[in-house]
Structure formats: structure tokens, C-alpha cells
Design a protein around this motif. Structure first.
Motif, PDB file in Angstrom:
ATOM      1  N   GLY A  17       0.547  -0.807   0.134  1.00 37.96           N
ATOM      2  CA  GLY A  17      -0.233  -0.149   0.436  1.00 37.96           C
ATOM      3  C   GLY A  17       0.935   1.274   0.298  1.00 37.96           C
ATOM      4  N   VAL A  18       0.113   2.330  -0.463  1.00 35.35           N
ATOM      5  CA  VAL A  18       0.579   3.505  -0.014  1.00 35.35           C
ATOM      6  C   VAL A  18      -0.130   4.281   0.834  1.00 35.35           C
ATOM      7  N   ALA A  19       0.108   5.985   0.547  1.00 36.06           N
ATOM      8  CA  ALA A  19      -0.337   6.805   2.019  1.00 36.06           C
ATOM      9  C   ALA A  19      -1.001   7.900   0.900  1.00 36.06           C
ATOM     10  N   ALA A  20      -1.980   8.206   0.900  1.00 29.56           N
ATOM     11  CA  ALA A  20      -2.398   9.744   0.217  1.00 29.56           C
ATOM     12  C   ALA A  20      -2.945  10.977   0.864  1.00 29.56           C
ATOM     13  N   LEU A  21      -3.272  12.040   0.612  1.00 33.18           N
ATOM     14  CA  LEU A  21      -4.271  12.671   1.423  1.00 33.18           C
ATOM     15  C   LEU A  21      -4.788  13.092  -0.103  1.00 33.18           C
ATOM     16  N   VAL A  22      -6.223  13.008   0.254  1.00 33.21           N
ATOM     17  CA  VAL A  22      -7.368  13.040  -0.746  1.00 33.21           C
ATOM     18  C   VAL A  22      -8.837  13.855   0.385  1.00 33.21           C
ATOM     19  N   GLY A  23      -8.911  14.943  -0.533  1.00 29.65           N
ATOM     20  CA  GLY A  23      -9.269  16.087   0.185  1.00 29.65           C
ATOM     21  C   GLY A  23      -8.792  15.589   1.336  1.00 29.65           C
ATOM     22  N   GLY A  24      -8.517  16.016   2.431  1.00 28.18           N
ATOM     23  CA  GLY A  24      -7.786  16.140   3.284  1.00 28.18           C
ATOM     24  C   GLY A  24      -7.503  14.826   4.503  1.00 28.18           C
ATOM     25  N   GLU A  25      -7.990  14.169   4.130  1.00 25.85           N
ATOM     26  CA  GLU A  25      -8.141  13.064   4.812  1.00 25.85           C
ATOM     27  C   GLU A  25      -6.774  11.947   4.496  1.00 25.85           C
ATOM     28  N   ALA A  26      -6.151  11.314   5.184  1.00 23.89           N
ATOM     29  CA  ALA A  26      -5.125  10.270   4.840  1.00 23.89           C
ATOM     30  C   ALA A  26      -6.244   8.416   4.818  1.00 23.89           C
ATOM     31  N   VAL A  37      -7.331  -2.373  -6.973  1.00 21.45           N
ATOM     32  CA  VAL A  37      -7.224  -1.421  -6.308  1.00 21.45           C
ATOM     33  C   VAL A  37      -8.419  -1.250  -5.426  1.00 21.45           C
ATOM     34  N   PHE A  38      -7.718  -1.113  -3.752  1.00 26.08           N
ATOM     35  CA  PHE A  38      -8.602  -0.481  -3.303  1.00 26.08           C
ATOM     36  C   PHE A  38      -7.887   0.816  -1.939  1.00 26.08           C
ATOM     37  N   ALA A  39      -8.868   1.445  -1.935  1.00 19.96           N
ATOM     38  CA  ALA A  39      -8.939   2.881  -0.889  1.00 19.96           C
ATOM     39  C   ALA A  39      -9.583   2.666   0.173  1.00 19.96           C
ATOM     40  N   ILE A  40      -8.870   3.008   1.483  1.00 17.78           N
ATOM     41  CA  ILE A  40      -9.521   3.052   2.961  1.00 17.78           C
ATOM     42  C   ILE A  40      -9.093   4.175   3.811  1.00 17.78           C
ATOM     43  N   SER A  41      -9.486   4.006   5.158  1.00 13.42           N
ATOM     44  CA  SER A  41      -9.144   5.464   5.397  1.00 13.42           C
ATOM     45  C   SER A  41      -7.580   5.035   6.066  1.00 13.42           C
ATOM     46  N   ASN A  42      -6.370   5.774   5.718  1.00 11.48           N
ATOM     47  CA  ASN A  42      -4.659   5.027   6.551  1.00 11.48           C
ATOM     48  C   ASN A  42      -5.373   5.386   7.955  1.00 11.48           C
ATOM     49  N   VAL A  43      -6.272   5.415   8.837  1.00  8.41           N
ATOM     50  CA  VAL A  43      -6.369   5.765  10.118  1.00  8.41           C
ATOM     51  C   VAL A  43      -6.708   4.446  10.635  1.00  8.41           C
ATOM     52  N   ASP A  44      -5.884   3.839  11.942  1.00  7.94           N
ATOM     53  CA  ASP A  44      -6.221   2.576  11.822  1.00  7.94           C
ATOM     54  C   ASP A  44      -7.096   3.029  13.412  1.00  7.94           C
ATOM     55  N   PRO A  45      -8.714   2.949  13.566  1.00  6.67           N
ATOM     56  CA  PRO A  45      -9.342   3.109  14.470  1.00  6.67           C
ATOM     57  C   PRO A  45      -8.887   2.786  16.070  1.00  6.67           C
ATOM     58  N   PHE A  46      -8.740   1.526  16.278  1.00  9.15           N
ATOM     59  CA  PHE A  46      -8.233   0.675  17.623  1.00  9.15           C
ATOM     60  C   PHE A  46      -7.296   2.039  18.228  1.00  9.15           C
ATOM     61  N   SER A  47      -5.943   1.982  17.256  1.00  9.49           N
ATOM     62  CA  SER A  47      -5.117   2.520  17.636  1.00  9.49           C
ATOM     63  C   SER A  47      -4.624   4.661  17.563  1.00  9.49           C
ATOM     64  N   LEU A  52      -2.207   2.432   8.217  1.00  8.46           N
ATOM     65  CA  LEU A  52      -2.885   1.079   7.230  1.00  8.46           C
ATOM     66  C   LEU A  52      -2.641   1.262   6.487  1.00  8.46           C
ATOM     67  N   SER A  53      -1.525   2.154   5.378  1.00  8.16           N
ATOM     68  CA  SER A  53      -1.122   1.537   4.638  1.00  8.16           C
ATOM     69  C   SER A  53       0.340   0.903   4.100  1.00  8.16           C
ATOM     70  N   ARG A  54       0.425   0.703   5.690  1.00  5.71           N
ATOM     71  CA  ARG A  54       2.035  -0.428   5.971  1.00  5.71           C
ATOM     72  C   ARG A  54       1.658  -1.686   6.545  1.00  5.71           C
ATOM     73  N   GLY A  55       0.349  -1.949   6.474  1.00  4.51           N
ATOM     74  CA  GLY A  55      -0.415  -2.964   6.541  1.00  4.51           C
ATOM     75  C   GLY A  55       0.601  -4.299   5.947  1.00  4.51           C
ATOM     76  N   ILE A  56      -0.184  -5.503   6.068  1.00  5.76           N
ATOM     77  CA  ILE A  56       0.181  -6.682   5.780  1.00  5.76           C
ATOM     78  C   ILE A  56      -1.593  -6.682   4.537  1.00  5.76           C
ATOM     79  N   VAL A  57      -1.226  -7.581   3.233  1.00  9.71           N
ATOM     80  CA  VAL A  57      -2.858  -7.420   2.883  1.00  9.71           C
ATOM     81  C   VAL A  57      -2.447  -8.748   2.382  1.00  9.71           C
TER      82      VAL A  57
END
Length: 116
Positions: A17-26, A37-47, A52-57
Motif C-alpha cells: 500500500g501507499v498513503a496519500a491525502l485525498v480531500g484533506g483525509e489520510a 486496487v482499493f482505498a480505505i482510510s489510513n487511520v487505524d481506529p483502534f490506535s 493502515l497503508s503499512r499493513g499486511i495485504v
């Protein structure tokens, strides 16, 4: 719909994965082993960390997932739903690949609840 051009599809490693800003959101953008190809929020809601872009796919059955590098919860890349806690999800985004370029659009699913 407004689309944000992120990068070439080849810039995203297979099962990475890679991380990017989209409309001010990570946003975390992933490419599966099959090339989807998929895109979700990069913020882990638990921590609360933007990791999340550094997670295991990988996958659980037929569901493409990313496992958070923090506490290892798996998130469905198509919906953002946490497979380990049904009460938690992250925002999923529309994705398009045009002429080898990855474009991310509007949120397709708002999170049900983000824990902090």
C-alpha cells in the motif's frame, strides 16, 4: 464526482500500500496480488495512528483485507469493515485506474463507529 490522481498503478507494490491525502483525509491505497486496487482510510481506529497503508495485504476466504500493523485487526478492503470487530469500520473510497493511473474518488462508505 471529483477524482484525485494518486500515482501510477505500478508505484503500488503487489500486496502493498501507499498513503496519500485525498480531500484533506489520510487514505491508504492498496494493490492486491491479483492487481485489484482499493482505498480505505489510513487511520487505524483502534490506535488512532495513520498506519493502515503499512499493513499486511492478503485475504480471508474471498475477501481482500489489510491487517493493521498496530494490533493486527483485519479490514475488508471493499467495505472498510473490521472482520475482527463488527462494530468498527473505516471509510472506504471509490477507486478507478485510468491509463495506468490510480484515481481516488468520494467516500463510498462512512465508518459505522471508530473507537479511540
Amino acid at each position: 464526482m471529483t477524482w484525485t490522481e494518486i500515482c501510477s498503478v505500478d508505484a503500488i507494490p503487489l500486496e502493498g500500500g501507499v498513503a496519500a491525502l485525498v480531500g484533506g483525509e489520510a487514505v491508504a491505497i492498496f494493490r492486491t496480488y491479483s492487481g485489484e486496487v482499493f482505498a480505505i482510510s489510513n487511520v487505524d481506529p483502534f490506535s488512532g495512528a495513520s498506519v493502515l497503508s503499512r499493513g499486511i495485504v492478503g485475504s480471508r476466504g474471498d475477501v481482500p483485507v489489510v491487517s493493521s500493523p498496530m494490533y493486527k485487526q483485519a479490514f475488508d478492503l471493499t467495505t472498510g469493515r473490521c472482520l475482527d470487530d463488527d462494530s468498527v469500520s473505516v471509510t472506504a473510497y471509490e477507486v478507478s485506474v485510468v491509463d495506468g493511473r490510480v484515481l481516488v474518488g468520494a467516500a463510498s462508505l462512512e465508518p459505522a463507529r471508530e473507537s479511540t
